[in-house]
Scaffold this motif. Structure first.
Motif, PDB file in Angstrom:
ATOM      1  N   VAL A 109       0.828  -1.221   0.000  1.00 59.62           N
ATOM      2  CA  VAL A 109       0.000   0.000   0.000  1.00 59.62           C
ATOM      3  C   VAL A 109       0.863   1.272   0.000  1.00 59.62           C
ATOM      4  N   PRO A 110       1.819   1.404   0.966  1.00 60.66           N
ATOM      5  CA  PRO A 110       2.632   2.639   0.937  1.00 60.66           C
ATOM      6  C   PRO A 110       3.492   2.731  -0.318  1.00 60.66           C
ATOM      7  N   ILE A 112       2.866   1.683  -3.437  1.00 63.98           N
ATOM      8  CA  ILE A 112       2.121   2.145  -4.609  1.00 63.98           C
ATOM      9  C   ILE A 112       1.605   3.566  -4.385  1.00 63.98           C
ATOM     10  N   SER A 113       1.289   3.916  -3.140  1.00 68.67           N
ATOM     11  CA  SER A 113       0.870   5.293  -2.846  1.00 68.67           C
ATOM     12  C   SER A 113       1.950   6.274  -3.280  1.00 68.67           C
ATOM     13  N   ALA A 116       2.522   6.295  -7.394  1.00 64.03           N
ATOM     14  CA  ALA A 116       1.560   7.058  -8.187  1.00 64.03           C
ATOM     15  C   ALA A 116       0.843   8.036  -7.272  1.00 64.03           C
ATOM     16  N   PRO A 117       1.503   9.121  -6.922  1.00 59.36           N
ATOM     17  CA  PRO A 117       0.905  10.060  -5.967  1.00 59.36           C
ATOM     18  C   PRO A 117      -0.254  10.833  -6.578  1.00 59.36           C
ATOM     19  N   PRO A 118      -1.170  11.298  -5.745  1.00 59.86           N
ATOM     20  CA  PRO A 118      -2.282  12.101  -6.262  1.00 59.86           C
ATOM     21  C   PRO A 118      -1.764  13.437  -6.770  1.00 59.86           C
ATOM     22  N   ALA A 120      -3.059  16.395  -6.361  1.00 59.13           N
ATOM     23  CA  ALA A 120      -3.130  17.417  -5.324  1.00 59.13           C
ATOM     24  C   ALA A 120      -3.398  16.735  -3.994  1.00 59.13           C
ATOM     25  N   SER A 122      -5.234  15.348  -1.102  1.00 58.80           N
ATOM     26  CA  SER A 122      -6.638  14.958  -0.968  1.00 58.80           C
ATOM     27  C   SER A 122      -6.887  14.278   0.364  1.00 58.80           C
ATOM     28  N   THR A 123      -6.382  14.861   1.416  1.00 61.06           N
ATOM     29  CA  THR A 123      -6.616  14.285   2.739  1.00 61.06           C
ATOM     30  C   THR A 123      -7.800  14.978   3.400  1.00 61.06           C
ATOM     31  N   PHE A 124      -8.427  14.258   4.328  1.00 60.60           N
ATOM     32  CA  PHE A 124      -9.480  14.877   5.121  1.00 60.60           C
ATOM     33  C   PHE A 124      -8.813  15.747   6.169  1.00 60.60           C
ATOM     34  N   ALA A 129     -11.930  14.255  10.713  1.00 57.45           N
ATOM     35  CA  ALA A 129     -11.654  12.820  10.806  1.00 57.45           C
ATOM     36  C   ALA A 129     -12.064  12.246  12.154  1.00 57.45           C
TER      37      ALA A 129
ATOM     38  N   ILE B 200      -6.142   2.728  -3.515  1.00 58.67           N
ATOM     39  CA  ILE B 200      -5.055   1.775  -3.696  1.00 58.67           C
ATOM     40  C   ILE B 200      -5.276   0.546  -2.824  1.00 58.67           C
ATOM     41  N   ARG B 221     -15.776   7.301   5.745  1.00 61.86           N
ATOM     42  CA  ARG B 221     -15.694   8.132   4.536  1.00 61.86           C
ATOM     43  C   ARG B 221     -14.727   7.573   3.499  1.00 61.86           C
TER      44      ARG B 221
END
Lengths: 137, 253
Positions: A109-110, A112-113, A116-118, A120, A122-124, A129, B200, B221
């Motif tokens: 998971v980390p 591939i994160s 291919a980063p977003p 912009a 896009s965190t809450f 949270a 992902i 969410r």
């Protein structure tokens, strides 16, 4: 009317599931390929269009939001109807295969994160949270 | 007296399920905020109670649908079945902006391919290590390590034995249940706190039930993002398993 919203939601799920099923046939696969995902896109696009036209009245929204709000209880019912006994008594080969594949995919998971980063951020935001989630959204 | 109650509960089984699940939710959230002082999320606790009940139900009724095999609890199987589950999952997408999905498109596809391949490889290696040397068994158990649907679909397509197919279903169930319970625990370690990571995560894990419950227990969410990619995983696995991956394994062993 509330039922309009639920009807919209039901229509999107059915349409997505039919497309997913057809996609499966086309690919020669005995499975529904992405039906729920396609339904989600359909709901997002349709509700956006209706919103812009002013056709999405509050009661109509409630008809969708109710189902979003009972997502967790439905998932709890799903958990309660899983074949947990077969999983626990599946034998060492089944348990090893399941545990090892979960461990390997978690580690990815980390990786591939980062790969291919977003585009912009896009965190809450943090305050959001921590809020209670049982009201749905 | 008891007969009368049971008759009513069985007749209105979906209503029984609604009342029961509501009670479980109430107890879980009360315990999460009281006994656990917010360290455990109420939904995680509720899902755990569900899984324990499923084990008990399976032991008592001897079926394969957890508590839903107990006649007066059959409604739990309806409420938690594919129809309501998918309706609720789709509903979570309401209000999500399409841009969020488009943004992570490439990463989602990379995650899907990596998730299916890694699961098949690990499941296949496990099968080999446990003495299964024929390509049919290896690819079927590899499919089971993907999801409990990919395993039997692959096994049926390549002609694996029913014992191996059962094993692949068990492997998929182990994965699904692990994802349900472990997701909230490992979420901080793997940066699972934003839509990008959730997309992902769904693509890598693939098990729709596992991802749906795991993300519900972590942060509700995140659910639409993970569910979105996970829904393509089983189809991709069923596509690649009996074809490309089976041929690759036949070359290798």
């Amino acid at each position: 009317m509330v039922i309009y919203g639920t009807g919209l939601l039901a229509f999107c799920l059915l349409a997505g599931a039919v497309v997913g099923q057809l996609l499966g046939y086309l690919l020669g696969v005995d499975a529904n390929v992405g039906g729920v995902g396609i339904a989600m896109i359909a709901l997002i696009v349709l509700s956006d269009r209706l919103q812009k036209r002013g056709a999405l009245q509050p009661p109509t929204r409630q008809g969708v939001l109710f189902w979003s709000a009972v997502y967790i209880p439905v998932v709890v019912a799903m958990a309660a109807s899983q074949n947990v006994q077969a999983a626990v008594t599946g034998g060492p080969a089944a348990i090893t295969a399941g545990v090892a594949s979960v461990a390997a995919c978690l580690l990815l998971v980390p990786a591939i994160s980062r790969l291919a980063p977003p585009l912009a951020e896009s965190t809450f935001d943090a305050a959001d949270a921590n809020s209670s989630t049982d009201e749905g959204r | 007296m008891l007969d009368a109650v049971e008759t009513v509960l069985a007749k209105y089984s979906l209503v029984t399920a609604l009342a029961l699940v509501a009670a479980v939710m109430w107890i879980s959230y009360a315990a999460a905020n009281g006994v656990f002082r917010g360290r455990v999320h109420g939904s995680a606790l509720a899902i755990l109670i569900g899984l324990i009940a499923a084990y008990a139900g399976g032991a008592v009724a001897g079926g394969n649908a957890g508590v839903a095999d107990v006649p007066w609890l059959a409604g739990v199987g309806v409420l938690g079945g594919a129809a309501f589950r998918d309706l609720a999952i789709v509903a979570t997408a309401f209000g999500v902006r399409l841009e969020e999905f488009r943004r992570t498109g490439v990463a989602g596809i990379v995650a899907l391919l990596a998730g299916v391949l890694v699961s098949f490889i690990i499941g296949g290696v496990t099968a080999y290590a446990f003495g299964y040397r024929d390509p049919q068994s290896i690819v079927t158990i590899g499919g089971g390590a993907a999801t409990y649907i990919v395993g039997p679909v692959t096994g049926a397509a390549v002609g694996a034995s029913s014992e191996v197919i059962a094993l692949s279903v068990a492997a998929g169930l182990v994965k699904s249940i692990l994802v349900m319970t472990l997701t909230p625990v490992v979420a901080p370690w793997i940066g699972l706190d934003n839509p990008h990571a959730a997309l992902i995560y769904g693509g890598l894990m693939g098990t729709t039930s596992g991802v749906a419950a795991g993300l519900a227990a972590t942060d509700e969410r995140l659910a639409p993002y993970g569910a979105m990619t996970a829904t393509f995983y089983t189809g991709l696995g069923c596509l690649l398993g009996p074809s490309v991956l089976y041929m690759a394994i036949r070359v290798l062993v």
